[in-house]
Write an enzyme that holds these catalytic residues in place. Sequence first.
Site, PDB file in Angstrom:
ATOM      1  N   HIS A  34       0.832  -1.211   0.000  1.00 28.89           N
ATOM      2  CA  HIS A  34       0.000   0.000   0.000  1.00 28.89           C
ATOM      3  C   HIS A  34       0.863   1.256   0.000  1.00 28.89           C
ATOM      4  CE1 HIS A  34      -3.663  -2.270   0.476  1.00 28.89           C
ATOM      5  NE2 HIS A  34      -3.194  -2.868   1.555  1.00 28.89           N
ATOM      6  N   ASP A  90      -0.080  -6.004   4.988  1.00 30.63           N
ATOM      7  CA  ASP A  90      -1.106  -6.825   4.360  1.00 30.63           C
ATOM      8  C   ASP A  90      -1.058  -6.612   2.841  1.00 30.63           C
ATOM      9  OD1 ASP A  90      -2.127  -4.165   4.613  1.00 30.63           O
ATOM     10  OD2 ASP A  90      -4.128  -4.920   4.199  1.00 30.63           O
ATOM     11  N   GLU A  91      -1.542  -7.567   2.120  1.00 30.64           N
ATOM     12  CA  GLU A  91      -1.658  -7.490   0.668  1.00 30.64           C
ATOM     13  C   GLU A  91      -0.336  -7.159  -0.022  1.00 30.64           C
ATOM     14  OE1 GLU A  91      -4.939  -4.834  -0.069  1.00 30.64           O
ATOM     15  OE2 GLU A  91      -6.386  -6.321   0.605  1.00 30.64           O
ATOM     16  N   VAL A  92       0.743  -7.737   0.449  1.00 30.96           N
ATOM     17  CA  VAL A  92       2.053  -7.545  -0.164  1.00 30.96           C
ATOM     18  C   VAL A  92       2.277  -8.733  -1.114  1.00 30.96           C
ATOM     19  CG1 VAL A  92       4.477  -6.991   0.261  1.00 30.96           C
ATOM     20  CG2 VAL A  92       2.773  -6.443   1.964  1.00 30.96           C
TER      21      VAL A  92
END
Length: 110
Positions: A34, A90-92
């Site tokens: 992000h 998160d979401e890496v």
Amino acid sequence: RKQGCYTREEVQLLLDAAEKLELHCIPLVQTFGHLEFVLKHSEFSSFREIPTESLCLCPLAEGAEELARELIDQTLHFHPNADIIHIGCDEVFSLGACDKCRLKAMNSGL
């Protein structure tokens, strides 16, 4: 000031209101994923895990650790009483995609 960003005074108002309600504020600092708000800029493109995408920081890029520390320091400047922080992660999805990270993972048995 960037549109949509809080001022120091606005952050302090939120922190003061939370304290009155006995809420514990935990600042969130995006450290690996992000990060498009930073990595979209050409001067930070060398920090990208995938050169054509601005979502994920390559942790092995030269200067990546310093960049993450600077983001943390800037956030803590607005939260001087913080005793813990949330570092995101998160979401890496592309972590480990660049040649450096792939080699490091392979040599580490990951």
